[in-house]
Design a protein around this motif. Sequence first.
Motif, PDB file in Angstrom:
ATOM      1  N   GLU A 136       0.705  -1.257   0.125  1.00  0.00           N
ATOM      2  CA  GLU A 136      -0.111   0.078   0.017  1.00  0.00           C
ATOM      3  C   GLU A 136       0.962   1.255  -0.001  1.00  0.00           C
ATOM      4  O   GLU A 136       0.542   2.255  -0.682  1.00  0.00           O
ATOM      5  CB  GLU A 136      -1.042  -0.136   1.102  1.00  0.00           C
ATOM      6  N   HIS A 169       1.116   3.626  -5.367  1.00  0.00           N
ATOM      7  CA  HIS A 169       0.817   4.820  -6.175  1.00  0.00           C
ATOM      8  C   HIS A 169       1.967   5.161  -6.997  1.00  0.00           C
ATOM      9  O   HIS A 169       1.734   5.560  -8.206  1.00  0.00           O
ATOM     10  CB  HIS A 169       0.386   5.843  -5.248  1.00  0.00           C
ATOM     11  N   ARG A 170       3.090   5.315  -6.305  1.00  0.00           N
ATOM     12  CA  ARG A 170       4.296   5.633  -6.926  1.00  0.00           C
ATOM     13  C   ARG A 170       4.726   4.377  -8.204  1.00  0.00           C
ATOM     14  O   ARG A 170       5.050   5.069  -9.189  1.00  0.00           O
ATOM     15  CB  ARG A 170       5.575   5.678  -6.136  1.00  0.00           C
ATOM     16  N   ASP A 179       1.625   4.994 -11.011  1.00  0.00           N
ATOM     17  CA  ASP A 179       1.846   6.415 -11.530  1.00  0.00           C
ATOM     18  C   ASP A 179       3.217   6.388 -12.441  1.00  0.00           C
ATOM     19  O   ASP A 179       3.063   7.111 -13.681  1.00  0.00           O
ATOM     20  CB  ASP A 179       1.985   7.443 -10.482  1.00  0.00           C
ATOM     21  N   CYS A 188      -4.737  -2.245  -1.084  1.00  0.00           N
ATOM     22  CA  CYS A 188      -4.272  -2.587  -2.272  1.00  0.00           C
ATOM     23  C   CYS A 188      -5.426  -2.771  -3.383  1.00  0.00           C
ATOM     24  O   CYS A 188      -5.431  -2.534  -4.447  1.00  0.00           O
ATOM     25  CB  CYS A 188      -3.220  -3.503  -2.376  1.00  0.00           C
ATOM     26  N   ILE A 211      -7.391   0.471  -4.161  1.00  0.00           N
ATOM     27  CA  ILE A 211      -6.548   1.294  -4.890  1.00  0.00           C
ATOM     28  C   ILE A 211      -6.393   0.826  -6.381  1.00  0.00           C
ATOM     29  O   ILE A 211      -6.448   1.680  -7.200  1.00  0.00           O
ATOM     30  CB  ILE A 211      -5.160   1.393  -4.235  1.00  0.00           C
ATOM     31  N   CYS A 212      -6.082  -0.264  -6.843  1.00  0.00           N
ATOM     32  CA  CYS A 212      -6.214  -1.009  -7.818  1.00  0.00           C
ATOM     33  C   CYS A 212      -7.453  -0.544  -8.616  1.00  0.00           C
ATOM     34  O   CYS A 212      -7.473  -0.184 -10.027  1.00  0.00           O
ATOM     35  CB  CYS A 212      -5.952  -2.490  -8.072  1.00  0.00           C
ATOM     36  N   GLU A 236      -9.800   1.907  -8.139  1.00  0.00           N
ATOM     37  CA  GLU A 236      -9.668   3.241  -8.403  1.00  0.00           C
ATOM     38  C   GLU A 236      -8.772   3.544  -9.639  1.00  0.00           C
ATOM     39  O   GLU A 236      -9.356   4.477 -10.392  1.00  0.00           O
ATOM     40  CB  GLU A 236      -9.032   3.935  -6.937  1.00  0.00           C
ATOM     41  N   TYR A 237      -7.762   3.125  -9.842  1.00  0.00           N
ATOM     42  CA  TYR A 237      -6.842   3.350 -11.058  1.00  0.00           C
ATOM     43  C   TYR A 237      -7.765   2.925 -12.149  1.00  0.00           C
ATOM     44  O   TYR A 237      -7.553   3.504 -12.994  1.00  0.00           O
ATOM     45  CB  TYR A 237      -5.510   2.574 -10.808  1.00  0.00           C
ATOM     46  N   CYS A 275       9.496   1.306  -9.109  1.00  0.00           N
ATOM     47  CA  CYS A 275       8.970   2.311  -9.939  1.00  0.00           C
ATOM     48  C   CYS A 275       9.994   2.218 -11.168  1.00  0.00           C
ATOM     49  O   CYS A 275      11.222   1.724 -11.205  1.00  0.00           O
ATOM     50  CB  CYS A 275       8.705   3.591  -9.441  1.00  0.00           C
TER      51      CYS A 275
END
Length: 323
Positions: free
Chosen positions: A16, A20-21, A24, A47, A50-51, A53-54, A95
Amino acid sequence: MEKPLVSVIIPVYKVEPYLHRCVDSILVQTYTNLEIFLVNDGSPDNCGMICDEYAQKDSRIRVIHKKNGGLSDARNAAIDVATGDYITFVDSDDCVSSDYVETLYRLVEKYQCKVGVAWLRTFHEGHEPETSQPTYLEKVFDRMEGIERMFYQELFDTAAWCKIYHRSLFDTGIRYPFGLIYEDLPTTYLLFLQSDKIAFCNRIVYNYLLRTSSIEGQPFKANKLESALKILEMIQGHIRELKPIEKAVRCRLLSFCLHILLEMPAGYPDKRKQVLIDYVKRNRWRVLTDARARKKARIGALISYLGLNTARNVLNQVKERNK
């Protein structure tokens, strides 16, 4: 003419603070014809939310929610439904640079091959990755030289990420072994074997996070030994195909066995560790006298003559000095 579709596969589990990083960095890729798989591997935190939402924000994102099965199982779940001409992997706590996919795709396009490999850098938790780049270099290898260099760990290693693979390599049935740690080691060379040549460049496009909560940062567990034994058996099962580069295979496997043995606490009771000890004893002299073996492997072979406990103490002292 539209460029080929590239499938980016990101397994997600208990990341979590980093997710985002990671995502993104994929969304701002200069290469835009992507399908992005976020594979929620039964993560107990936020998580999964969040997935989702993306996925609502970007139509290229596809979310797979599944029961926890480990990194291999998560990757395989996405490979099975991916429709891209090419596949690349990113771990969800890492990332990438904005030209990650473009750099890899340009390699396979330029050299008309099925595997492209670039460079990575590591960075520690709480820090930002550096942005400097080395003087640019490209190379192309036939498949056996590519595997040889990978097992010698000369330019790149067996990690799934920081590479791009033509979809057809997985159509042969190759998948990551379910339930094993170090799952890349017995898999990447099989993908290389299916390719005619390997294109490489030293552009740093992948940022690998070193964190204490990773698998490598955790105390030794039985599944590390279990995985090591199975992986050793799997690679030795292909020894005939790998005969031309047996020195490189020997070097990589000795380093791997030593890594597992030296992680074990002194007096670890599982007698199956003897399989790894025997492999080290049979091969350490040949690795020690292999001029092409990397320095770390030769030092490991040398200190193994001191016995595991002494070697472990020496390495622990070195780690303490380097903190």
